[in-house]
Write a protein that holds these residues in place. Structure first.
Motif, short mmCIF file in Angstrom:
data_model
loop_
_atom_site.label_atom_id
_atom_site.label_comp_id
_atom_site.label_asym_id
_atom_site.label_seq_id
_atom_site.Cartn_x
_atom_site.Cartn_y
_atom_site.Cartn_z
N LEU A 149 3.27 -10.72 6.53
CA LEU A 149 1.95 -10.40 5.97
C LEU A 149 2.05 -9.67 4.64
O LEU A 149 1.04 -9.43 3.99
CB LEU A 149 1.16 -9.54 6.98
N ILE A 150 3.27 -9.31 4.24
CA ILE A 150 3.46 -8.56 2.99
C ILE A 150 3.76 -9.55 1.86
O ILE A 150 4.68 -10.36 1.95
CB ILE A 150 4.60 -7.54 3.14
N ASN A 151 2.96 -9.50 0.81
CA ASN A 151 3.08 -10.44 -0.30
C ASN A 151 4.10 -10.01 -1.35
O ASN A 151 4.75 -10.85 -2.00
CB ASN A 151 1.73 -10.63 -0.98
N ALA A 152 4.22 -8.71 -1.57
CA ALA A 152 5.11 -8.23 -2.64
C ALA A 152 5.64 -6.85 -2.28
O ALA A 152 5.02 -6.12 -1.49
CB ALA A 152 4.34 -8.19 -3.97
N ARG A 153 6.78 -6.50 -2.86
CA ARG A 153 7.40 -5.18 -2.62
C ARG A 153 7.84 -4.58 -3.95
O ARG A 153 8.32 -5.28 -4.84
CB ARG A 153 8.62 -5.31 -1.69
N PHE A 154 7.71 -3.25 -4.03
CA PHE A 154 8.14 -2.51 -5.21
C PHE A 154 9.48 -1.82 -4.94
O PHE A 154 9.65 -1.17 -3.90
CB PHE A 154 7.11 -1.43 -5.57
N PHE A 155 10.40 -1.95 -5.88
CA PHE A 155 11.68 -1.24 -5.82
C PHE A 155 11.92 -0.59 -7.18
O PHE A 155 11.91 -1.28 -8.21
CB PHE A 155 12.83 -2.20 -5.53
N SER A 156 12.17 0.72 -7.18
CA SER A 156 12.40 1.36 -8.48
C SER A 156 13.39 2.52 -8.43
O SER A 156 14.13 2.74 -9.38
CB SER A 156 11.08 1.88 -9.06
#
Length: 506
Positions: free
Chosen positions: A363-370
């Motif tokens: 259900l998760i469309n995108a993820r942030f990694f920083s």
């Protein structure tokens, strides 16, 4: 009194530093006024300074005057220990002369000694020719040496100088005590240890065990009963609180010669799982730049390569006006089914921070990694993620780029500037490299109208750590006044509005 009864010759009480960039206790500065409260009969008092603080060679004299306003005759400090790498030795020698002129005795501690080959050891010998010191120490910063390797280096220095030699052993491999005891065989006269092995990460040689061993081997008789009573009364509590000591991760860091600061950063943060920590270690074990810039890397500015840049414009790939942003609070678990129901009902575009999923990952469309450490910890999981990965791809080390080559990427750069936030075409300006700040910096460059938050519980109310996140939210809302932002699960952040997931409708 405990140290005197135990026949300890020197007690190093702490650091002496001019850097005051966050709250630290008095032992981070160990000022002359602070030392006045200590009774030091029959005990010499030492403090340590970190030579890396003296970046400008021409400003050394001025800084030393500030650090040591009193000369030895008016100060309780007897010995100053200079912690430095081989590359900082020339600066250490300038400091040595200035402090000896004030009457202090000086020891030089060469850090990162596991990486010193005979050629490097000879350079140290040559630089110290004709120099007067109380002792020359080797510090095994990565805790990766056994007694055979350690003794070979110590004996080399002993044979090629007229200086007393000292050992400072770390306990990553569980060999700090053995290394310290065996160093006596090659003439080492200065032995470092701490009560209950207290020290960063895996800790150091245990003073109680060293005292018992020296007494047992008839090398030096010590009265250890007051020491053990003192340790049990005061230091057991500290160890439980700060969790120093040998564990599997420090053991691995020693085997792979990885700076322990990386391990300490991850195990002190409960958000990192065992697999994530092992993933970071696997990445770092072949990274030859890790030894001398661990602290800089953790601060993110030197982890990213070159000027802030990216190849994508967020609004070209993120076109939704309403977005659900998921945090990683463990309280999210109790809202799992309700969140999944809401996402399906409202057909929400869902974005997550890092790799954790408390809901159905599909259900998760995108993820942030920083954040640098999170990128390292999650690097082995990238191939399992089929969502859009939003990260400063162009600025990443080449080895991480390879890990991401099969992923769908939104390449958006970042620049770290304290207390600032802004969204430019190809990069954002954020106050911290944490994924939340990067997510908000990225979304500020889209046409978003509604930002729904879930899983941002925060720390208990009144905890000062909430302030950093509240500041990030405040920066975002100040710049993006038209964005309607609120949390639908419980939150202790005061800078955002709240609604209930159970009465929520778009």
């Amino acid at each position: 009194e405990v140290m005197r009864l135990c026949q300890v010759d020197i007690v190093e009480l702490g650091l002496r530093s001019l850097i005051n960039d966050k709250y630290k206790g008095p032992l981070a500065f160990t000022t002359d006024n602070f030392l006045e409260k200590f009774e030091s009969k029959d005990i010499q008092i030492a403090v340590m300074i970190n030579v890396k603080e003296f970046e400008d060679k021409h400003d050394i004299k001025n800084k030393i005057s500030k650090l040591f306003p009193l000369d030895k005759n008016n100060s309780k400090v007897d010995i100053v220990r200079l912690a430095c790498t081989i590359d900082e030795l020339e600066k250490a020698l300038i400091i040595n002369e200035l402090l000896q002129n004030k009457g202090f005795k000086i020891c030089i501690n060469i850090m990162q000694s596991a990486f010193l080959k005979d050629e490097s050891l000879m350079k140290i010998v040559q630089k110290l020719e004709g120099i007067s010191l109380e002792a020359l120490y080797l510090a095994d910063s990565t805790g990766s040496m056994d007694s055979t390797e350690f003794n070979a280096k110590l004996e080399f220095l002993s044979n090629h100088t007229n200086l007393d030699i000292g050992i400072h052993a770390h306990n990553n491999l569980g060999k700090a005590l053995d290394n310290t005891l065996r160093s006596i065989d090659v003439g080492c006269r200065w032995l470092d240890s701490t009560i209950l092995g207290m020290g960063r990460g895996s800790g150091n040689a245990d003073l109680e065990e060293l005292a018992i061993s020296l007494s047992y081997e008839n090398i030096r008789k010590m009265n250890i009963i007051p020491l053990i009573n003192h340790s049990e009364k005061w230091f057991k509590k500290l160890q439980e609180q700060h969790r120093w000591g040998k564990n599997r991760f420090y053991f691995m860091s020693a085997k792979y010669e990885i700076h322990p600061s990386y391990i300490q950063e991850m195990i002190s943060d409960l958000r990192y799982s065992t697999s994530e920590i092992i993933g970071a270690i696997d990445y770092l074990k072949d990274d030859k730049s890790r030894f001398f810039n661990a602290q800089k890397l953790l601060k993110a500015r030197t982890f990213y390569k070159g000027e802030p840049r990216g190849n994508d414009i967020p609004k070209n790939k993120i076109k939704n006006e309403t977005i659900l942003l998921l945090g990683n609070s463990k309280g999210m678990k109790r809202f799992k089914s309700k969140l999944e129901e809401l996402i399906n009902k409202e057909n929400l575009y869902v974005m997550g921070l890092n790799s954790k999923s408390y809901i159905d990952s599909s259900l998760i469309n995108a993820r942030f990694f920083s954040h640098p450490i999170r990128l390292l910890a999650d690097n082995n999981l990238f191939e399992l993620l089929d969502q859009l990965i939003i990260t400063p791809f162009s600025m990443l080390p080449d080895k991480l780029k390879i890990k991401l080559k099969r992923n769908k990427i939104l390449d958006y750069g970042l620049k770290i500037e304290e207390n600032k936030m802004g969204s430019l075409n190809n990069f954002c300006i954020i106050p911290s490299p944490i994924a939340l700040a990067y997510a908000l910096g990225t979304l500020g460059g889209t046409n978003i109208k509604n930002l729904i938050l879930a899983g941002f519980e925060g720390y208990p109310r009144g905890d000062i750590r909430n302030q950093e996140v509240d500041n990030i939210f405040n920066l975002f809302t100040t710049i993006n006044k038209k964005v309607n932002i609120y949390s639908i699960t419980p939150t202790n952040y005061t800078s955002i509005k709240s609604k209930s997931i159970y009465g929520f409708n778009l």
